[in-house]
Scaffold this motif. Sequence first.
Motif, PDB file in Angstrom:
ATOM      1  N   LEU A   1       0.846  -1.195   0.000  1.00 17.11           N
ATOM      2  CA  LEU A   1       0.000   0.000   0.000  1.00 17.11           C
ATOM      3  C   LEU A   1       0.884   1.249   0.000  1.00 17.11           C
ATOM      4  O   LEU A   1       2.029   1.206   0.451  1.00 17.11           O
ATOM      5  CB  LEU A   1      -0.912  -0.008   1.228  1.00 17.11           C
ATOM      6  CG  LEU A   1      -1.883  -1.194   1.309  1.00 17.11           C
ATOM      7  CD1 LEU A   1      -2.627  -1.200   2.633  1.00 17.11           C
ATOM      8  CD2 LEU A   1      -2.874  -1.149   0.157  1.00 17.11           C
TER       9      LEU A   1
ATOM     10  N   LEU B   1      -0.859  -7.157   4.184  1.00 17.30           N
ATOM     11  CA  LEU B   1      -0.978  -5.794   3.674  1.00 17.30           C
ATOM     12  C   LEU B   1       0.030  -4.942   4.416  1.00 17.30           C
ATOM     13  O   LEU B   1       0.069  -4.921   5.650  1.00 17.30           O
ATOM     14  CB  LEU B   1      -2.395  -5.258   3.872  1.00 17.30           C
ATOM     15  CG  LEU B   1      -3.490  -6.042   3.160  1.00 17.30           C
ATOM     16  CD1 LEU B   1      -4.247  -6.911   4.149  1.00 17.30           C
ATOM     17  CD2 LEU B   1      -4.442  -5.137   2.425  1.00 17.30           C
ATOM     18  N   ARG B   2       0.879  -4.212   3.672  1.00 18.69           N
ATOM     19  CA  ARG B   2       1.946  -3.468   4.303  1.00 18.69           C
ATOM     20  C   ARG B   2       2.226  -2.172   3.543  1.00 18.69           C
ATOM     21  O   ARG B   2       1.819  -2.015   2.384  1.00 18.69           O
ATOM     22  CB  ARG B   2       3.215  -4.306   4.372  1.00 18.69           C
ATOM     23  CG  ARG B   2       3.796  -4.589   2.994  1.00 18.69           C
ATOM     24  CD  ARG B   2       5.089  -5.364   3.043  1.00 18.69           C
ATOM     25  NE  ARG B   2       5.648  -5.479   1.689  1.00 18.69           N
ATOM     26  CZ  ARG B   2       6.776  -6.098   1.392  1.00 18.69           C
ATOM     27  NH1 ARG B   2       7.465  -6.713   2.354  1.00 18.69           N
ATOM     28  NH2 ARG B   2       7.228  -6.144   0.147  1.00 18.69           N
ATOM     29  N   VAL B   3       2.930  -1.272   4.190  1.00 19.48           N
ATOM     30  CA  VAL B   3       3.381  -0.033   3.556  1.00 19.48           C
ATOM     31  C   VAL B   3       4.863  -0.179   3.270  1.00 19.48           C
ATOM     32  O   VAL B   3       5.641  -0.624   4.126  1.00 19.48           O
ATOM     33  CB  VAL B   3       3.145   1.177   4.492  1.00 19.48           C
ATOM     34  CG1 VAL B   3       3.679   2.460   3.858  1.00 19.48           C
ATOM     35  CG2 VAL B   3       1.663   1.312   4.809  1.00 19.48           C
TER      36      VAL B   3
ATOM     37  N   LYS C   1      -7.731  -1.331   7.312  1.00 21.39           N
ATOM     38  CA  LYS C   1      -7.937  -1.917   8.638  1.00 21.39           C
ATOM     39  C   LYS C   1      -9.329  -1.590   9.163  1.00 21.39           C
ATOM     40  O   LYS C   1     -10.027  -2.451   9.718  1.00 21.39           O
ATOM     41  CB  LYS C   1      -6.870  -1.411   9.599  1.00 21.39           C
ATOM     42  CG  LYS C   1      -6.958  -2.021  10.994  1.00 21.39           C
ATOM     43  CD  LYS C   1      -5.818  -1.518  11.885  1.00 21.39           C
ATOM     44  CE  LYS C   1      -5.896  -2.126  13.272  1.00 21.39           C
ATOM     45  NZ  LYS C   1      -4.782  -1.633  14.147  1.00 21.39           N
TER      46      LYS C   1
ATOM     47  N   LEU D   1      -3.338   2.038   4.684  1.00 18.99           N
ATOM     48  CA  LEU D   1      -3.393   0.835   5.506  1.00 18.99           C
ATOM     49  C   LEU D   1      -4.425   0.983   6.615  1.00 18.99           C
ATOM     50  O   LEU D   1      -5.184   0.047   6.899  1.00 18.99           O
ATOM     51  CB  LEU D   1      -2.010   0.541   6.099  1.00 18.99           C
ATOM     52  CG  LEU D   1      -1.896  -0.721   6.959  1.00 18.99           C
ATOM     53  CD1 LEU D   1      -2.251  -1.963   6.152  1.00 18.99           C
ATOM     54  CD2 LEU D   1      -0.492  -0.856   7.541  1.00 18.99           C
TER      55      LEU D   1
ATOM     56  N   GLY E   1       3.103  -5.550   9.057  1.00 16.79           N
ATOM     57  CA  GLY E   1       1.892  -5.060   8.406  1.00 16.79           C
ATOM     58  C   GLY E   1       0.658  -5.660   9.032  1.00 16.79           C
ATOM     59  O   GLY E   1       0.637  -5.988  10.227  1.00 16.79           O
TER      60      GLY E   1
END
Length: 232
Positions: A190, A229-231, A200, A196, A216
């Motif tokens: 992301l 899902l991560r930045v 969430k 994110l 994440g």
Amino acid sequence: LIYLVEQQGARPKARNTTGLYHLAILVPSRVELARSLARLIRSGNPLGGHSDHLVSEALYLTDPDGNGIEIYRDRPRSEWKMNGAQVQMATLPIDLQALLREQADDNAPPATVPNGTTMGHIHLQVADIGAAARFYNGILGFDIMLGMPTALFISAGGYHHHIGLNTWESAGGPQGAPDAAGLRQATIDLPNAEALADVKARLKAANVPASEESGGLVTHDQDQNRLLLRVV
């Protein structure tokens, strides 16, 4: 781009189960796609198929455990055609001899793929297209780029698809067996912490379990595929 985890005694995934259909490696040019084809020919690895999808050109094969792999190159976005809000795609043959001529000046293709090679998309077998749309579009927020009764192609930023979903062999099917080869986790990058946090919040509102781990947010889709899902 790809992490392989050995599982002693693993067997091929059953065709009617949900999970990985193929992973898709995006090379940066048609010349690099030709070099990929030349490497496959030199290795003696059989090519499972090839397709001109209008937005891209793709080669298909399987790994030793039966996992599907696509290697492809994109056409420029200026050449993509739209039908309203949906991208126009097709499945047409590629002239492989003409493709190979793209790298005819090479004495031999480089042994490795070039910098700029990325994971272009993943394609999943799902049990129900409607349920997949509710999760990936309704909760995660991907845009539907092409929808049909048995397949869905979704993305962010107007790309033709970052995730493909189909029920061609898996409609109403069960999850893959624990000892079957296949996808263990897919990572979705992301753009920032705000994005994110938005995902969430949508997962929580939909009562979809999620936990913070591995740098994440880990959750599972409607068919219990594990997603990070991560930045970055």
